[in-house]
Design an enzyme around this catalytic site. Structure first.
Site, short mmCIF file in Angstrom:
data_model
loop_
_atom_site.label_atom_id
_atom_site.label_comp_id
_atom_site.label_asym_id
_atom_site.label_seq_id
_atom_site.Cartn_x
_atom_site.Cartn_y
_atom_site.Cartn_z
N ASP A 12 92.02 55.57 -2.20
CA ASP A 12 92.35 56.73 -1.39
C ASP A 12 93.57 56.44 -0.52
O ASP A 12 93.78 55.30 -0.10
CB ASP A 12 91.14 57.08 -0.50
CG ASP A 12 91.21 58.50 0.03
OD1 ASP A 12 92.07 59.28 -0.44
OD2 ASP A 12 90.42 58.84 0.92
N HIS A 29 101.32 58.95 -5.52
CA HIS A 29 100.52 58.62 -6.70
C HIS A 29 101.26 57.61 -7.59
O HIS A 29 100.65 56.72 -8.17
CB HIS A 29 100.16 59.88 -7.49
CG HIS A 29 99.26 60.82 -6.72
ND1 HIS A 29 98.17 60.39 -6.01
CD2 HIS A 29 99.31 62.17 -6.53
CE1 HIS A 29 97.57 61.42 -5.43
NE2 HIS A 29 98.26 62.51 -5.72
N LEU A 123 89.13 40.95 -18.68
CA LEU A 123 88.62 41.91 -17.69
C LEU A 123 88.21 43.23 -18.36
O LEU A 123 88.95 43.78 -19.18
CB LEU A 123 89.74 42.19 -16.66
CG LEU A 123 89.43 43.24 -15.60
CD1 LEU A 123 88.44 42.71 -14.57
CD2 LEU A 123 90.73 43.67 -14.89
C1 FPP Z 1 93.59 59.53 -3.69
O1 FPP Z 1 94.60 59.64 -2.74
C2 FPP Z 1 94.16 59.24 -4.99
C3 FPP Z 1 94.02 60.02 -6.08
C4 FPP Z 1 93.29 61.30 -6.12
C5 FPP Z 1 94.68 59.66 -7.34
C6 FPP Z 1 94.54 58.22 -7.71
C7 FPP Z 1 95.54 57.91 -8.72
C8 FPP Z 1 96.26 56.77 -8.78
C9 FPP Z 1 96.07 55.64 -7.87
C10 FPP Z 1 97.31 56.64 -9.76
C11 FPP Z 1 96.98 56.46 -11.17
C12 FPP Z 1 95.93 55.57 -11.57
C13 FPP Z 1 95.84 54.99 -12.80
C14 FPP Z 1 94.60 54.27 -13.15
C15 FPP Z 1 96.91 55.02 -13.79
P1 FPP Z 1 94.79 61.03 -2.00
O2 FPP Z 1 95.79 61.82 -2.79
O3 FPP Z 1 93.47 61.68 -1.81
O4 FPP Z 1 95.39 60.58 -0.65
P2 FPP Z 1 95.19 61.24 0.78
O5 FPP Z 1 93.74 61.08 1.14
O6 FPP Z 1 96.10 60.43 1.65
O7 FPP Z 1 95.62 62.66 0.68
#
Ligand code: FPP
Length: 241
Positions: A12, A29, A123
């Site tokens: 997150d 992201h 892994l």
């Molecule tokens: C949460 O941060 C993150 C996500 C909803 C997306 C997670 C995706 C990645 C880390 C990238 C791709 C992953 C792979 C496995 C290729 P948020 O957007 O909720 O952040 P915020 O809480 O600050 O708004």
């Protein structure tokens, strides 16, 4: 030091990381993918058996359409780009979640990546996309009900083992360490069944900033916990039953 066998991570904070830099959430992201690469390499180097990452929840479909589209493209791009290194590191990649909700192009990439890495003995990496813990439980219940209805399973045979065998993480040890970055102290519908006994580690670090020292801090936190599984502290320390 006792190492966790299976780490589950709610990644997150990408959005906040980007907003703090005056950038779009997509930039966050993208930085998140770099942190995924670092984390996968670090887990492989530390001989962690399994790593399960929450990349996109069933609830994330409610995000603005442009952000969802950008995330889906990012998954396809990351699969295309990272597959070679995953193979080199003998990582076995699997996706968990409701794939039917994903674009056909992404479903095809996922199937190809899973097939290509299926025999790797390093892994075990699970990426949750379109995943929800309640969805996982309901799907398992449906499969069990169908087996009962067909006569393949008797209701008395439904137990923890037969139920867990229908869940998305079937065949893997339960995560023993659950990590959430970004400062919130929530499970957010991740792996509800499987984290029953996991140690919980919450950090304020935003996911794109989560690096090897943060992973090591989570592992050290885990190693310092007394895992009792319902027993008393005295029993666990003796190693008795
Ligand atoms: C949460 O941060 C993150 C996500 C909803 C997306 C997670 C995706 C990645 C880390 C990238 C791709 C992953 C792979 C496995 C290729 P948020 O957007 O909720 O952040 P915020 O809480 O600050 O708004």
């Amino acid at each position: 030091m006792t190492l966790p066998q299976h780490i589950a991570i709610v990644m997150d904070g990408n959005g906040r990381w980007a907003e703090a830099r005056g950038e779009s959430r997509t930039v966050g992201h993208r930085a998140g993918v770099d942190a995924v690469r670092t984390c996968v390499r670090a887990c492989a180097a530390r001989n962690i058996g399994a790593l399960t990452l929450f990349a996109f929840s069933s609830e994330n479909w409610r995000r603005p359409e442009v952000e969802v589209a950008a995330l889906m493209s990012l998954f396809v791009e990351a699969l295309d780009r990272e597959l070679e290194e995953l193979q080199r590191n003998r990582v076995r990649l699997r996706f968990i979640g409701n794939r039917q909700t994903l674009a056909v192009r992404l479903q095809q990439r996922i199937a190809a990546a899973e097939a290509a890495t299926a025999d790797n003995d390093g892994l075990k990496l699970q990426v949750a996309v379109g995943y929800g813990g309640r969805w996982d439980l309901i799907e398992a219940a449906r499969r069990i009900a169908a087996r009962c209805a067909s006569g393949a399973l008797r209701t008395e045979e439904i137990d923890e083992a037969s139920f867990a065998a229908e869940l998305q993480l079937a065949g893997l040890p339960d995560p023993d360490l659950f990590v959430r970055t970004g400062g919130e102290h929530r499970i957010s519908n991740f792996l509800l069944w499987n984290i029953a006994y996991a140690e919980l580690h919450f950090t304020d670090r935003l996911w794109p900033d989560f690096g090897e020292p943060d992973l090591d801090a989570a592992i050290a936190d885990f190693a310092g916990r007394e895992r009792r599984f319902g027993r008393t502290g005295a029993q666990t320390r003796k190693g008795g039953a």
